[in-house]
Write a protein that holds these residues in place. Structure first.
Motif, PDB file in Angstrom:
ATOM      1  N   VAL A 387       4.227   6.262  -1.208  1.00  0.00           N
ATOM      2  CA  VAL A 387       4.388   4.955  -0.592  1.00  0.00           C
ATOM      3  C   VAL A 387       4.149   3.864  -1.633  1.00  0.00           C
ATOM      4  CG1 VAL A 387       1.967   4.839   0.147  1.00  0.00           C
ATOM      5  CG2 VAL A 387       3.703   3.524   1.386  1.00  0.00           C
ATOM      6  N   GLY A 388       4.940   2.786  -1.566  1.00  0.00           N
ATOM      7  CA  GLY A 388       4.729   1.634  -2.424  1.00  0.00           C
ATOM      8  C   GLY A 388       5.375   1.700  -3.784  1.00  0.00           C
ATOM      9  N   GLY A 389       6.078   2.799  -4.116  1.00  0.00           N
ATOM     10  CA  GLY A 389       6.683   2.926  -5.430  1.00  0.00           C
ATOM     11  C   GLY A 389       8.078   2.328  -5.474  1.00  0.00           C
ATOM     12  N   GLY A 390       8.756   2.567  -6.593  1.00  0.00           N
ATOM     13  CA  GLY A 390      10.110   2.075  -6.741  1.00  0.00           C
ATOM     14  C   GLY A 390      10.510   1.997  -8.195  1.00  0.00           C
ATOM     15  N   PRO A 391      11.766   1.672  -8.472  1.00  0.00           N
ATOM     16  CA  PRO A 391      12.218   1.545  -9.860  1.00  0.00           C
ATOM     17  C   PRO A 391      11.465   0.435 -10.595  1.00  0.00           C
ATOM     18  CG  PRO A 391      14.077   1.682  -8.340  1.00  0.00           C
ATOM     19  CD  PRO A 391      12.852   1.490  -7.517  1.00  0.00           C
ATOM     20  N   ILE A 392      11.437   0.512 -11.912  1.00  0.00           N
ATOM     21  CA  ILE A 392      10.758  -0.484 -12.726  1.00  0.00           C
ATOM     22  C   ILE A 392      11.350  -1.869 -12.458  1.00  0.00           C
ATOM     23  CG2 ILE A 392      10.448  -1.294 -15.098  1.00  0.00           C
ATOM     24  CD1 ILE A 392      10.190   1.621 -15.927  1.00  0.00           C
ATOM     25  N   GLY A 393      10.470  -2.826 -12.165  1.00  0.00           N
ATOM     26  CA  GLY A 393      10.892  -4.199 -11.931  1.00  0.00           C
ATOM     27  C   GLY A 393      11.238  -4.519 -10.496  1.00  0.00           C
ATOM     28  N   TRP A 394      11.436  -3.500  -9.651  1.00  0.00           N
ATOM     29  CA  TRP A 394      11.686  -3.746  -8.239  1.00  0.00           C
ATOM     30  C   TRP A 394      10.366  -4.086  -7.552  1.00  0.00           C
ATOM     31  CZ3 TRP A 394      16.097  -0.830  -5.418  1.00  0.00           C
ATOM     32  CH2 TRP A 394      17.220  -0.720  -6.251  1.00  0.00           C
ATOM     33  N   SER A 403       5.384  -0.556   3.718  1.00  0.00           N
ATOM     34  CA  SER A 403       5.943  -0.450   2.372  1.00  0.00           C
ATOM     35  C   SER A 403       6.950   0.695   2.349  1.00  0.00           C
ATOM     36  CB  SER A 403       4.830  -0.177   1.345  1.00  0.00           C
ATOM     37  OG  SER A 403       3.961  -1.271   1.222  1.00  0.00           O
ATOM     38  N   TRP A 404       8.046   0.509   1.621  1.00  0.00           N
ATOM     39  CA  TRP A 404       9.018   1.577   1.444  1.00  0.00           C
ATOM     40  C   TRP A 404       8.374   2.734   0.699  1.00  0.00           C
ATOM     41  CZ3 TRP A 404      14.499   1.447   2.550  1.00  0.00           C
ATOM     42  CH2 TRP A 404      14.929   0.273   3.172  1.00  0.00           C
ATOM     43  N   THR A 405       8.876   3.942   0.939  1.00  0.00           N
ATOM     44  CA  THR A 405       8.333   5.157   0.348  1.00  0.00           C
ATOM     45  C   THR A 405       9.413   5.878  -0.443  1.00  0.00           C
ATOM     46  OG1 THR A 405       6.728   5.462   2.140  1.00  0.00           O
ATOM     47  CG2 THR A 405       7.271   7.408   0.828  1.00  0.00           C
TER      48      THR A 405
END
Length: 553
Positions: A387-394, A403-405
């Motif tokens: 949970v809470g992650g994503g591509p660099i800078g997003w 939060s998106w997972t």
């Protein structure tokens, strides 16, 4: 009195513990072995400076992780055969989002939970933390430093519970009686207890036995050493804590990792209960990927994960050499902001003298940072799941329960969401258990779309809408003109582009994804754009919407 470390250029002169000078040369070290010798010597000096203490390394006792039933917590008793200090617990927590806030309560002044159940005034909250479950059959560490003392011959009742009654749940095992012995050794016994299905009620619903591990030290100590065996990461502790952008400690299974786009304002966050104590931070810039127990040793029952022999090593207070002579921790917590101007990596770990820690010093968790060029397109592979992650800078805001997972495989809830990615291994989804009506936002990084060859101003992505209570997905765009995010509209009807409810052409295990293309060039005037995926959840847990294979062209 003088001390000189054999094979090292570190020395110490002292007339007393309060009148001490550490001599450190200012030249860069020439070899890995020399640097290891120096650091070990520094820790030896730290041990000398600390008040004499009888270091009792941490012990543990485990019931089992056999599960069989589940709800939101347990009440159970512990009886100490010898004086001991409870340090922390591992629990049996289901995997998946959202992260769970866990409270640990103790019967005030000692005594069995059976005499205190149902009466909140008889309990003391001794610890709270937020963790993400590891999953069925595996321990989830709470990574606390409770320092809770139980004298020999004393029975002590505990409650370990989630603060919110929603998934993921805490696993336990059906019991036969409240007094059954579930685990015992020469120091301590853990007895069968009760289950909790109403957080905050302080009462058992029936006989349920706690699944987990209790960590403790012999003796009645005000705080605990937080050891890590070889092959694990050191975790933060009261005497030395280091994080990036205030992240939670992920436990002993990995470093604290932060990745962001070049130009992003970041911060190194340091904390110690010993204001004024000598400290330093070892930094490797450009850094390496932190590895398990780089030195192959555990120093003072704590793990060094940064490679002190790296030729790029620098020290926050000492430059080319560590400085414990003139540095002093300035406040209980402080942050060091920084901005990156080009892609690079860095790694770091803090050491501080600690008169409370029986080792004489405390070592922080190791941190790893990467600044990279942002990409507005992604299929979410090569990103840590969770949970809470994503591509660099997003930007994926850390909103509890919204939060998106980043996920691989199926979502935790049955009957909703895809069972696999559209492309590659990962996708992103909204976990809607306990999130009725919540809005989940995910922003791409700002990107100059004129750098895209043959740009048409079209957003293409894979969309999965499987579930009985799918909500509404909206698309917005920000062109850096000052207007902020505005809805992407249909170029013909000028109506906002949205999707509501389930896609009736999709089913789990069959067709799970549909590729959609949305033009947005008519909604922008500038060339630097960011896209926002904004999803408002439906009325139940069966609303797990997902996206994958995002491409801007």
């Amino acid at each position: 009195m003088g001390l000189q470390c054999a094979g090292s250029d570190v020395s110490l002169e002292t007339a007393s513990r309060s009148d001490t000078r550490v001599h450190l040369p200012s030249t860069r070290l020439e070899s890995r072995s020399h640097n290891m010798t120096r650091f070990a010597c520094l820790l030896g000096i730290a041990l000398f400076l600390a008040p004499t203490a009888n270091a009792q390394f941490q012990s543990q006792i485990t019931t089992y992780y056999s599960a069989g039933n589940a709800c939101y917590g347990n009440l159970f008793d512990v009886m100490a055969t010898n004086d001991l200090t409870v340090c922390s617990f591992d629990i049996h927590l289901d995997a998946g989002a959202p992260a769970s806030t866990i409270n640990v309560w103790a019967v005030t002044g000692g005594g069995s939970w059976q005499t205190a159940q149902g009466n909140a005034s008889l309990w003391t909250l001794i610890g709270t933390t937020t963790v993400t479950g590891v999953g069925i059959g595996s321990p989830t560490p709470l990574n606390l430093n409770l320092g809770y003392q139980i004298p020999a011959g004393t029975v002590q009742g505990f409650i370990i519970e989630k603060t919110v009654g929603s998934a993921p749940v805490i696993r336990y095992t059906n019991g036969t009686s409240y007094g059954s012995i579930e685990a015992t050794n020469a120091d301590v016994t853990i007895y069968g207890g009760g289950g909790i299905c109403a957080p905050g009620g302080f009462a058992a619903n029936t006989t349920r036995n706690w699944n987990g591990t209790m960590y403790y030290e012999l003796g009645l100590n005000p705080t605990c050493v937080l050891p890590n065996p070889p092959g694990e990461y050191q975790i933060n502790q009261p005497g030395a804590s280091m994080t990036l952008n205030g992240q939670l400690d992920p436990g002993p299974f990995g470093p604290i990792i932060q990745a962001s786009a070049v130009g992003t304002l970041e911060s190194i966050d340091l904390a110690s209960v010993n204001v004024g104590a000598p400290y330093d931070v070892a930094l490797v810039i450009p850094g390496m990927t932190l590895s398990l127990n780089v030195l192959g040793v555990v120093l003072g029952n704590q793990t060094v994960n940064i490679d002190l022999g790296d030729p790029n090593i620098l020290y926050l207070n000492g430059g080319a050499a560590p400085n414990l002579a003139t540095s002093a921790f300035p406040a209980p917590t402080f942050s060091i902001p920084f901005v990156t101007y080009s892609p690079f990596t860095a790694a770091g770990q803090m050491v501080a003298l600690d008169p409370v820690n029986p080792a004489g010093y405390s070592i922080s968790h190791a941190c790893q940072y990467e600044a990279a060029t942002c990409n507005i397109s992604s299929n979410f592979d090569n990103i840590n799941t969770g949970v809470g992650g994503g591509p660099i800078g997003w930007i994926n805001p850390a909103v509890p329960g919204a939060s998106w997972t980043v996920n691989s495989g199926g979502t935790p809830s049955t009957g909703t969401g895809p069972t696999s990615a559209d492309s590659g291994s990962n996708y992103m989804f909204c976990e809607t258990s306990g999130a009725t009506g919540q809005t989940f936002t995910l922003d791409t990084c700002p990107y100059d779309i004129t750098q895209i060859s043959g740009v048409t101003g079209t957003l293409t992505f894979a969309l999965s809408r499987i579930g009985a209570t799918i909500g509404t997905l909206n698309l917005l765009v920000d062109d850096n003109s000052g207007a902020g995010f505005v809805p992407i509209t249909d170029p013909v009807t000028n109506a906002p582009v949205t999707w509501t409810g389930a896609d009736l052409t999709q089913n789990q295990g069959l067709v799970e994804w549909t590729t959609v293309s949305v033009p947005f060039l008519h909604n922008v005037t500038g060339s630097v754009v960011a896209i926002r995926f904004s999803y408002t959840a439906g009325t139940s847990f069966t609303g797990d919407l997902a996206i994958d294979t995002v491409v801007v062209n």
